[in-house]
Design a protein around this motif. Sequence first.
Motif, PDB file in Angstrom:
ATOM      1  N   ARG A   1       2.203   0.555 -11.349  1.00  0.00           N
ATOM      2  CA  ARG A   1       1.402   0.026 -10.430  1.00  0.00           C
ATOM      3  C   ARG A   1       2.228  -0.964  -9.471  1.00  0.00           C
ATOM      4  O   ARG A   1       1.770  -1.074  -8.320  1.00  0.00           O
ATOM      5  CB  ARG A   1       0.354  -1.420 -11.202  1.00  0.00           C
ATOM      6  CG  ARG A   1      -0.411  -1.876 -10.246  1.00  0.00           C
ATOM      7  CD  ARG A   1      -1.580  -2.576 -11.144  1.00  0.00           C
ATOM      8  NE  ARG A   1      -2.655  -3.119 -10.158  1.00  0.00           N
ATOM      9  CZ  ARG A   1      -2.507  -4.477  -9.624  1.00  0.00           C
ATOM     10  NH1 ARG A   1      -1.591  -5.111  -9.874  1.00  0.00           N
ATOM     11  NH2 ARG A   1      -3.617  -4.886  -8.849  1.00  0.00           N
ATOM     12  N   SER A   2       3.371  -1.312 -10.034  1.00  0.00           N
ATOM     13  CA  SER A   2       4.373  -1.867  -9.182  1.00  0.00           C
ATOM     14  C   SER A   2       4.964  -1.032  -7.957  1.00  0.00           C
ATOM     15  O   SER A   2       5.438  -1.425  -6.998  1.00  0.00           O
ATOM     16  CB  SER A   2       5.550  -2.405  -9.744  1.00  0.00           C
ATOM     17  OG  SER A   2       6.012  -1.146 -10.797  1.00  0.00           O
ATOM     18  N   LEU A   3       4.500   0.391  -7.895  1.00  0.00           N
ATOM     19  CA  LEU A   3       4.823   1.212  -6.975  1.00  0.00           C
ATOM     20  C   LEU A   3       4.031   1.262  -5.809  1.00  0.00           C
ATOM     21  O   LEU A   3       4.483   1.527  -4.761  1.00  0.00           O
ATOM     22  CB  LEU A   3       4.930   2.612  -7.450  1.00  0.00           C
ATOM     23  CG  LEU A   3       6.325   3.055  -8.774  1.00  0.00           C
ATOM     24  CD1 LEU A   3       5.982   4.318  -9.336  1.00  0.00           C
ATOM     25  CD2 LEU A   3       7.541   3.082  -7.846  1.00  0.00           C
ATOM     26  N   GLY A   4       2.846   0.436  -5.787  1.00  0.00           N
ATOM     27  CA  GLY A   4       1.966   0.565  -4.837  1.00  0.00           C
ATOM     28  C   GLY A   4       2.634  -0.184  -3.503  1.00  0.00           C
ATOM     29  O   GLY A   4       3.198  -1.160  -3.749  1.00  0.00           O
TER      30      GLY A   4
ATOM     31  N   ALA B   1      14.012   2.136  -8.553  1.00  0.00           N
ATOM     32  CA  ALA B   1      14.482   1.197  -7.907  1.00  0.00           C
ATOM     33  C   ALA B   1      12.983   0.488  -6.934  1.00  0.00           C
ATOM     34  O   ALA B   1      12.935  -0.613  -6.700  1.00  0.00           O
ATOM     35  CB  ALA B   1      15.392   1.405  -6.554  1.00  0.00           C
ATOM     36  N   TRP B   2      12.318   1.574  -6.315  1.00  0.00           N
ATOM     37  CA  TRP B   2      10.950   1.019  -5.915  1.00  0.00           C
ATOM     38  C   TRP B   2      10.078   0.151  -6.620  1.00  0.00           C
ATOM     39  O   TRP B   2       9.387  -0.770  -6.268  1.00  0.00           O
ATOM     40  CB  TRP B   2      10.158   2.298  -5.426  1.00  0.00           C
ATOM     41  CG  TRP B   2      10.922   3.066  -4.350  1.00  0.00           C
ATOM     42  CD1 TRP B   2      11.696   2.745  -3.200  1.00  0.00           C
ATOM     43  CD2 TRP B   2      10.704   4.511  -4.167  1.00  0.00           C
ATOM     44  NE1 TRP B   2      12.183   3.678  -2.465  1.00  0.00           N
ATOM     45  CE2 TRP B   2      11.489   4.844  -2.847  1.00  0.00           C
ATOM     46  CE3 TRP B   2      10.053   5.454  -4.807  1.00  0.00           C
ATOM     47  CZ2 TRP B   2      11.632   6.184  -2.282  1.00  0.00           C
ATOM     48  CZ3 TRP B   2      10.210   6.794  -4.399  1.00  0.00           C
ATOM     49  CH2 TRP B   2      11.034   7.050  -3.155  1.00  0.00           C
TER      50      TRP B   2
ATOM     51  N   ARG C   1       5.186   0.347  -1.974  1.00  0.00           N
ATOM     52  CA  ARG C   1       6.652   0.397  -2.085  1.00  0.00           C
ATOM     53  C   ARG C   1       7.039   1.958  -2.031  1.00  0.00           C
ATOM     54  O   ARG C   1       8.157   1.681  -1.638  1.00  0.00           O
ATOM     55  CB  ARG C   1       7.183  -0.325  -3.334  1.00  0.00           C
ATOM     56  CG  ARG C   1       6.985  -1.838  -3.091  1.00  0.00           C
ATOM     57  CD  ARG C   1       7.812  -2.702  -3.576  1.00  0.00           C
ATOM     58  NE  ARG C   1       7.473  -4.159  -3.887  1.00  0.00           N
ATOM     59  CZ  ARG C   1       6.788  -4.359  -5.022  1.00  0.00           C
ATOM     60  NH1 ARG C   1       6.758  -3.775  -6.143  1.00  0.00           N
ATOM     61  NH2 ARG C   1       6.434  -5.523  -4.938  1.00  0.00           N
ATOM     62  N   ALA C   2       6.350   2.522  -2.614  1.00  0.00           N
ATOM     63  CA  ALA C   2       7.230   4.077  -3.127  1.00  0.00           C
ATOM     64  C   ALA C   2       6.840   5.044  -2.153  1.00  0.00           C
ATOM     65  O   ALA C   2       5.880   4.763  -1.022  1.00  0.00           O
ATOM     66  CB  ALA C   2       6.396   4.444  -4.407  1.00  0.00           C
ATOM     67  N   PHE C   3       7.469   6.276  -2.274  1.00  0.00           N
ATOM     68  CA  PHE C   3       7.411   7.317  -1.429  1.00  0.00           C
ATOM     69  C   PHE C   3       7.080   8.519  -2.328  1.00  0.00           C
ATOM     70  O   PHE C   3       7.356   8.537  -3.224  1.00  0.00           O
ATOM     71  CB  PHE C   3       8.286   7.630  -0.540  1.00  0.00           C
ATOM     72  CG  PHE C   3       8.651   6.637   0.552  1.00  0.00           C
ATOM     73  CD1 PHE C   3       8.032   6.694   1.799  1.00  0.00           C
ATOM     74  CD2 PHE C   3       9.497   5.393   0.290  1.00  0.00           C
ATOM     75  CE1 PHE C   3       8.122   5.740   2.840  1.00  0.00           C
ATOM     76  CE2 PHE C   3       9.538   4.430   1.256  1.00  0.00           C
ATOM     77  CZ  PHE C   3       9.021   4.541   2.785  1.00  0.00           C
ATOM     78  N   ALA C   4       6.149   9.450  -1.897  1.00  0.00           N
ATOM     79  CA  ALA C   4       6.128  10.562  -2.467  1.00  0.00           C
ATOM     80  C   ALA C   4       6.473  11.641  -1.343  1.00  0.00           C
ATOM     81  O   ALA C   4       6.997  11.339  -0.191  1.00  0.00           O
ATOM     82  CB  ALA C   4       4.478  10.830  -2.771  1.00  0.00           C
TER      83      ALA C   4
END
Length: 379
Positions: free
Chosen positions: A295-298, A353-354, A300-303
């Motif tokens: 959930r912490s990727l919301g 890291a994200w 912040r992340a990329f696909a």
Amino acid sequence: MSPSDRAGVVLTIDLGAIARNYRLLRKRVRGGRCAVVVKANAYGLGVARVAPVLARAGSRTFFVATLDEGVELRGLLPDAEVAVLNGLQPGCEAEFAAHNLVPVLNDLGQIERWGAFARARGEPDAVIHLDAMIHLDAMIHLDTGMNRLGLPPDEVDRLAAEPERLRGLRLGLVMSHLACAEQRDNPMNAAQRALFIAQRKRLPPAPASFANSSGIFLGPDYHFDLARPGVALYGVNPTPEAPNPMAEVVRLQGKIIQSRDVDRGQTVGYGAAHRIGAPGRIATVAVGYADGYARSLGTRAFAAVGGAKVPVVGRVSMDLITLDVSALSADQARTGATVDLIGGACPIDEVAAWSGTIGYEILTSLGHRYARRYVGGGA
Ligand SMILES: *Cc1c(COP(=O)(O)O)cnc(C)c1O
């Protein structure tokens, strides 16, 4: 329809890459003796598939964390040396012996119990000739600064003064574990190494093991007689300050299952946490925190869609994420388009890291709801 088509999400695990990573690590280790760590179901990748590949690649010694993991591994590899890092819990002696598992003894109490068990087993012969005692294999873990597992210095003092505590045991390995191995310049590395060298000299002679994945890359001074890599086998970068020398093992891919045009001022997902700034397009992919996509990727992340990186916008749901695909053409972002979530354009260390974590946790959190596809098993 194949299971992977139905799921829309596929986790590909490259067993050939794991074998190549093992050989690469072994080549780097002075003396070339390299065990493997397959605890936690081979870092989440499936010990039943991974362990035989590592055995074929040449590993003879396998470390697990718990007795149950050891019993499972013994069923997979009848001839391997299997050592249990978490040690010998009271009452488990007979089960260790029955499955030919080697406990990593972490304190004097464990040494006492394993020794007493060995001596009791050896008794009938020992009465007649002391030399004929049936020894049991043991490893000893020395604490050189982790303050987690292993004999603390005062217990090493007592063992050094009373080596008969080891009677009945065949000491196959003395080991310790680095706290900061992935930080090449951390002075703790040299301090732990110096203490390890001093402490092991005080015990009966036995091969030594010190380096985890990152420890191998600290250089030959850290290799001793047997290295114990885990995470690097599975493609995580053991040298975070330099390019990843390991082959990629894990790839998580999903598909766009729906997309829509959105207008300025609209919001996306739970909590309306993402607000659309300009007309664009949102695509939905069927992976969520229940699949290990944290959930912490919301936000912040990329696909990556067709190699093009797109941001994950809004919160990660249990089963779904949403991507801002406004920069892509309608054809690129069509329903059914493949999305790289972990691996490829989104290396596992970057995803970690994200998420504010490390590759270890990404690996061991990978879910079981989607299809798992193993490739390269013959390599
Ligand atoms: C997990 C573990 C390893 C392997 O560490 P990696 O960083 O994954 O290479 C080695 N030794 C001990 C004691 C461990 O607990």
